[in-house]
Design an enzyme around this catalytic site. Structure first.
Site: not given
Ligand code: NAD
Ligand code: UFG
Length: 336
Positions: A31, A148, A152, A124, A58, A290-292
């Site tokens: 990491d 983003y 994926k 995701s 990295d 936007p985008g939701d």
């Molecule tokens: P996070 O940011 O907490 O963890 C990602 C980690 O990767 C961090 O510790 C960061 O320092 C490290 N990192 C990023 N780029 C790097 C690089 N080039 N080299 C080495 N380390 C690097 O995020 P998370 O929520 O734990 O998400 C983990 C994975 O799951 C991600 O790929 C994210 O896209 C995916 N994901 C997350 C969610 C979510 O809602 N959290 C949903 C769907 C998918």
């Molecule tokens: N929301 C609010 N207020 C806020 C934040 C969120 O009303 O301050 C609502 C959003 O409109 C949505 C829901 O809460 O209806 C969940 O929103 P999040 O931002 O928590 O999550 P998203 O579903 O938009 O997206 C998340 C991650 C993405 C991932 C996706 C996969 O951020 O990276 O889940 O399901 F791709």
């Protein structure tokens, strides 16, 4: 197995390290700490009472990966490392495409060079776009509306093509729904930098009084109460899903949704949080973001049948554990 966990200091990665260590695997974390802290590695050790090898590198750096792969006999890799903020990806597309795609390709090259054939990738639910719920793995993916999401979908495609060309590889694409909550000991959890974008960490900041009120983005969606519906999954259930994936590795490409299959609206989550923690969360309804999309939840049959992987923790546990982490760890000045 000896598992290389990229992004293992991050939110989902750290919880997965705990689950892997508790299941008897050995863990090597790579990491660069761009969105996490080295202390998290110590906390994982504290929780599990097990050792971890940590490389602050990295994962787009081929030479640094060479060191890891030549120093360790790796059986498989779980690739979490990546940039994940949807809004930021629109502002900084090049950083997102570079980091998220190059990391996947460079890691795949290292796997090929060192004969590592087991590759689990963090995808995701965003790849489904605005499809009909529940999302089943076989539906046609919709183009995503942000870089983003594109990274994926593209990483999935790259890994699928690599697996086709190398039939002895086992590639698992895990499509996460909305991970929330924290390890129940309160030591590790989600600690986003700055004002949170996601709902649960925003709610915990409001509950704590650090943010004034939650803004609910729209109450005119075609859902149960007009607010957006998502499939929230406890991060430890998600973490355990990775252990299940490793227990069931078979050649080819395998795609699994990791969610609960339950849709919960924003208002329902707020109420659950208030009930679980006996604390009020003031809110106001504002414009849609936007985008939701209106609704996003999983069909979880495939993971439950093939991986015997079923989420065990309910919404109240998610709310309670998220709040415990906010109070006990994020509140302390010496940490996070
Ligand atoms: P996070 O940011 O907490 O963890 C990602 C980690 O990767 C961090 O510790 C960061 O320092 C490290 N990192 C990023 N780029 C790097 C690089 N080039 N080299 C080495 N380390 C690097 O995020 P998370 O929520 O734990 O998400 C983990 C994975 O799951 C991600 O790929 C994210 O896209 C995916 N994901 C997350 C969610 C979510 O809602 N959290 C949903 C769907 C998918
Ligand atoms: N929301 C609010 N207020 C806020 C934040 C969120 O009303 O301050 C609502 C959003 O409109 C949505 C829901 O809460 O209806 C969940 O929103 P999040 O931002 O928590 O999550 P998203 O579903 O938009 O997206 C998340 C991650 C993405 C991932 C996706 C996969 O951020 O990276 O889940 O399901 F791709």
């Amino acid at each position: 197995m000896n598992i290389l966990v990229t992004g293992g200091a991050g939110y989902i990665g750290s919880h997965t390290c705990v689950a892997l260590l508790e299941a008897g695997h050995t863990v090597i974390v790579a990491d660069n700490l761009c969105n996490s802290k080295a202390e998290t590695i110590d906390k994982i050790k504290q929780i599990t009472n097990k050792e971890i090898t940590f490389y602050q590198i990295d994962v787009t750096n081929e030479k640094a990966l060479d060191t890891i792969f030549s120093d360790n006999l790796i059986d498989g890799i779980i690739h979490f490392a990546g940039l994940k903020a949807v809004g930021e990806s629109v502002e900084k597309p090049l950083e997102y495409y570079y980091n998220n795609l190059v990391s996947t390709m460079v890691l795949s090259k290292a796997c090929r060079k060192y004969g590592v054939k087991n590759f689990v990738f963090s995808s995701s639910a965003t790849v489904y776009g605005d499809n009909t719920v529940p999302f089943v793995e076989t539906i046609k993916l919709m183009p995503t509306t942000n870089p983003y999401g594109e990274t994926k979908a593209m990483s999935e495609r790259i890994l699928t093509d690599i697996a086709k060309a190398n039939p002895d590889w086992a590639v698992v694409l895990l499509r996460y729904f909305n991970p929330v909550g924290a390890h129940e000991c309160g030591l590790i959890g989600e600690a986003p930098n700055g004002t949170p974008n996601n709902l649960m960490p925003y709610i915990t900041k409001v509950a704590k009084g650090e943010l004034k009120k939650l803004r609910i983005f729209g109450n005119d969606y075609p859902t149960v109460d007009g607010t957006g519906v998502r499939d929230y999954i406890h991060v430890m259930d998600l973490a355990e899903g990775h252990v299940a994936a490793l227990n069931n590795l078979t050649e080819g490409v395998h795609i699994y949704n990791l969610g609960t299959g339950q849709g919960t609206s924003v208002l329902q989550l707020v109420k659950a949080f208030e009930e679980a923690n006996a604390i009020e969360v003031p809110y106001e309804v504002v414009e849609r973001r936007p985008g939701d999309i209106a609704a996003c939840y999983a069909d979880t049959s495939k993971a439950s049948i093939e991986l015997q992987c079923v989420a065990k923790r309910d919404l109240l546990a998610m709310c309670r554990d998220a709040w415990r982490f906010e109070k006990e760890s994020l509140g302390r000045k010496d940490e996070n």
